[in-house]
Enzyme design. Structure first.
Site, PDB file in Angstrom:
ATOM      1  N   ASN A 217      -7.652  -8.135 -11.426  1.00  0.00           N
ATOM      2  CA  ASN A 217      -8.935  -7.572 -11.860  1.00  0.00           C
ATOM      3  C   ASN A 217      -8.695  -6.481 -12.889  1.00  0.00           C
ATOM      4  O   ASN A 217      -7.556  -6.198 -13.260  1.00  0.00           O
ATOM      5  CB  ASN A 217      -9.725  -7.059 -10.644  1.00  0.00           C
ATOM      6  N   ASP A 286      -9.988  -9.385  -3.186  1.00  0.00           N
ATOM      7  CA  ASP A 286     -10.578  -9.864  -1.936  1.00  0.00           C
ATOM      8  C   ASP A 286      -9.963 -11.177  -1.476  1.00  0.00           C
ATOM      9  O   ASP A 286      -9.982 -11.490  -0.293  1.00  0.00           O
ATOM     10  CB  ASP A 286     -12.092 -10.043  -2.116  1.00  0.00           C
ATOM     11  N   LYS A 296       6.871 -23.031 -11.678  1.00  0.00           N
ATOM     12  CA  LYS A 296       5.751 -22.980 -12.622  1.00  0.00           C
ATOM     13  C   LYS A 296       4.945 -24.279 -12.556  1.00  0.00           C
ATOM     14  O   LYS A 296       5.511 -25.372 -12.659  1.00  0.00           O
ATOM     15  CB  LYS A 296       6.290 -22.757 -14.031  1.00  0.00           C
ATOM     16  N   PHE A 332     -13.719   3.607  -1.903  1.00  0.00           N
ATOM     17  CA  PHE A 332     -14.385   3.560  -3.200  1.00  0.00           C
ATOM     18  C   PHE A 332     -15.296   2.337  -3.245  1.00  0.00           C
ATOM     19  O   PHE A 332     -14.998   1.315  -2.624  1.00  0.00           O
ATOM     20  CB  PHE A 332     -13.360   3.462  -4.344  1.00  0.00           C
ATOM     21  N   LYS A 346     -20.829   0.081   3.055  1.00  0.00           N
ATOM     22  CA  LYS A 346     -19.356   0.111   3.164  1.00  0.00           C
ATOM     23  C   LYS A 346     -18.886   1.307   3.966  1.00  0.00           C
ATOM     24  O   LYS A 346     -17.945   1.219   4.741  1.00  0.00           O
ATOM     25  CB  LYS A 346     -18.722   0.191   1.771  1.00  0.00           C
ATOM     26  N   LYS A 350     -16.705   0.236   7.175  1.00  0.00           N
ATOM     27  CA  LYS A 350     -15.258   0.482   7.127  1.00  0.00           C
ATOM     28  C   LYS A 350     -14.848   1.733   7.894  1.00  0.00           C
ATOM     29  O   LYS A 350     -13.700   2.128   7.874  1.00  0.00           O
ATOM     30  CB  LYS A 350     -14.818   0.589   5.663  1.00  0.00           C
TER      31      LYS A 350
HETATM   32  O1  C5P Z   1     -15.405  -4.129   0.238  1.00  0.00           O
HETATM   33  P1  C5P Z   1     -14.946  -3.603  -1.064  1.00  0.00           P
HETATM   34  O2  C5P Z   1     -13.709  -4.282  -1.587  1.00  0.00           O
HETATM   35  O3  C5P Z   1     -15.970  -3.541  -2.107  1.00  0.00           O
HETATM   36  O4  C5P Z   1     -14.572  -2.075  -0.717  1.00  0.00           O
HETATM   37  C1  C5P Z   1     -13.909  -1.242  -1.600  1.00  0.00           C
HETATM   38  C2  C5P Z   1     -13.045  -0.267  -0.843  1.00  0.00           C
HETATM   39  O5  C5P Z   1     -12.268  -0.947   0.137  1.00  0.00           O
HETATM   40  C3  C5P Z   1     -12.027   0.406  -1.756  1.00  0.00           C
HETATM   41  O6  C5P Z   1     -11.772   1.690  -1.249  1.00  0.00           O
HETATM   42  C4  C5P Z   1     -10.819  -0.505  -1.626  1.00  0.00           C
HETATM   43  O7  C5P Z   1      -9.613   0.176  -1.913  1.00  0.00           O
HETATM   44  C5  C5P Z   1     -10.893  -0.950  -0.188  1.00  0.00           C
HETATM   45  N1  C5P Z   1     -10.424  -2.318   0.069  1.00  0.00           N
HETATM   46  C6  C5P Z   1      -9.354  -2.529   0.915  1.00  0.00           C
HETATM   47  N2  C5P Z   1      -8.911  -3.795   1.170  1.00  0.00           N
HETATM   48  C7  C5P Z   1      -9.489  -4.855   0.602  1.00  0.00           C
HETATM   49  C8  C5P Z   1     -10.580  -4.665  -0.259  1.00  0.00           C
HETATM   50  C9  C5P Z   1     -11.016  -3.374  -0.511  1.00  0.00           C
HETATM   51  O8  C5P Z   1      -8.805  -1.559   1.432  1.00  0.00           O
HETATM   52  N3  C5P Z   1      -9.023  -6.047   0.848  1.00  0.00           N
END
Ligand code: C5P
Length: 408
Positions: A217, A286, A296, A332, A346, A350
């Site tokens: 990304n 994600d 390859k 974040f 979130k 979380k």
């Molecule tokens: O759910 P989302 O990815 O939008 O949430 C963002 C937050 O979760 C950020 O702080 C990111 O570092 C963390 N995150 C994580 N593990 C993932 C995806 C996001 O710790 N697989």
């Protein structure tokens, strides 16, 4: 909240055609709460009306070191005393030479000589004058004395020539000033995070498709690196776990390089038990490729399509939230729409203590730019919107919000 409340700034204007742009800077500083005292050379007053500067700032403009009046002391000493920043905008070749030589023959140069605060200048002049070894050597002398010097831009100059010498865009100058002012705000030596172990994640993760390709990304890592930099400067013991970025690890920070989300998870979990604060600024992918190839992948036959099967990555922050003991967790949320709703969702899902939200659809916030505009949502119900600022200053806002909650 006004960014520059209680700041006293001396805006020194010398006599180049760009002097009129000092009025925009004066206005911006004043609007953000600063006390702005302008001091002009005689030539500057030909290019920008002192009355304009006086009306914008609300303070008398100093052009003459011998002015007196009831309650006036020695004007250049009073101007310099207690200033948080002195900025020369624009700085002509002549004023640069005089300052380098320590000359003090008018109000502006006398004030500069009396100043003990951080010093900034934005030179602007004809290209040949700028490139002249005399000017370059003078700038070198000033750099050596701690002046922050913003290089002029390339472009069409007032004299018709094209080359380096143009005053940078007012917005770019403002950003530099802001960085200086806010750096000066964090009282030198403030070590309110001393003794704290702070883990910061930063950058994107890369999820391999085969040995030469990956999914990733647009995260640059700048926000996380800024947080790690400021946390270390504020006394914390910092571990930075970073995905691939183009940035140099900050000084005084323990650094662990990872690539994928799974590697980031392992690196973070290995350190979690001993952490006081975890700041998850990384843009963790994600999904990962279910079966990355160990060779390859070749184009085969005339196959026009290929399918990659993706698996959901572990949500590291969520896992940390569920296993939370003493740790203070900061997540974040980079969103393009429904910022508040997603951010609050979130924060709760979380089990984070703070959630830093930013709208990445703005050109001046989010990915790969040096500025950010954040809103912090707290599990204790707090909600604070901050002004658009540099990522370093935004890092300080985040750390202020953390420090206020852990140092009680
Ligand atoms: O759910 P989302 O990815 O939008 O949430 C963002 C937050 O979760 C950020 O702080 C990111 O570092 C963390 N995150 C994580 N593990 C993932 C995806 C996001 O710790 N697989």
């Amino acid at each position: 909240m006004e960014k520059f409340a209680n700041k006293k700034i001396v805006l020194a204007v010398s006599g180049g055609i760009a002097a009129y742009k000092a009025a925009d800077v004066a206005s911006w500083l004043t609007k953000n709460g600063a006390q702005v005292h302008c001091v002009l050379t005689k030539a500057a007053a030909e290019f920008v009306s002192p009355l304009v500067l006086q009306s914008l700032t609300g303070y008398p403009v100093v052009q003459d070191e011998f002015v007196t009046g009831p309650g006036w002391g020695i004007v250049h000493i009073e101007l310099a005393a207690g200033a948080d920043l002195l900025a020369v905008i624009p700085a002509t070749a002549n004023i640069i030479a005089k300052i380098a030589a320590g000359i003090a023959d008018d109000a502006l140069t006398s004030t500069v000589l009396a100043a003990t605060c951080p010093l900034f200048m934005a030179p602007a002049m004809n290209t040949h004058m700028y490139e002249n070894p005399a000017t370059q050597q003078n700038l070198q002398i000033l750099r050596g004395r701690g002046w922050q010097i913003m290089p002029p831009d390339n472009g069409r100059l007032a004299c018709g020539a094209v080359g380096q010498g143009k005053l940078p865009a007012v917005e770019a100058i403002e950003l530099e000033l802001e960085q200086l002012l806010l750096a000066a705000t964090a009282e030198p030596g403030r070590r309110d995070l001393a003794g704290k172990r702070v883990l910061v994640t930063a950058g994107p993760t890369t999820e391999p498709i085969d040995p030469v390709r990956y999914i990733s990304n647009r995260s640059s890592g700048k926000m996380g690196y800024a947080v790690a930099t400021r946390a270390a400067e504020r006394g914390a013991e910092v571990l930075l776990v970073s995905g691939p970025t183009a940035l140099q690890p900050p000084d005084g920070v323990r650094f662990v390089q990872v690539e994928s989300a799974c590697q980031m998870r392992e690196a973070v979990l290995a350190e979690y038990a001993a952490c006081d604060v975890v700041i998850m600024a990384a843009a963790v992918a994600d999904y990962r490729v279910a079966e990355p190839a160990d060779h390859k992948i070749k184009k085969t036959g005339d196959n026009q399509e290929m399918t990659l099967r993706l698996l959901r990555n572990p949500d590291i922050l969520q896992e940390l939230g569920e296993a939370k003991q003493q740790q203070f967790l900061v997540g974040f949320a980079a969103e393009t729409h429904n910022l508040e709703e997603y951010a609050k969702g979130k924060l709760a899902a979380k089990h984070a203590d703070l959630l830093v939200a930013n709208d990445v659809s703005r050109a001046d916030a989010g990915f790969d730019v040096d500025t950010n505009q954040i809103i912090i949502f707290a599990a204790d119900g707090g909600r604070q919107t901050y002004p658009l600022t540099t990522k370093l200053a935004a890092a300080d806002y985040i750390l202020d919000a953390v420090a206020a909650r852990i140092n009680i």
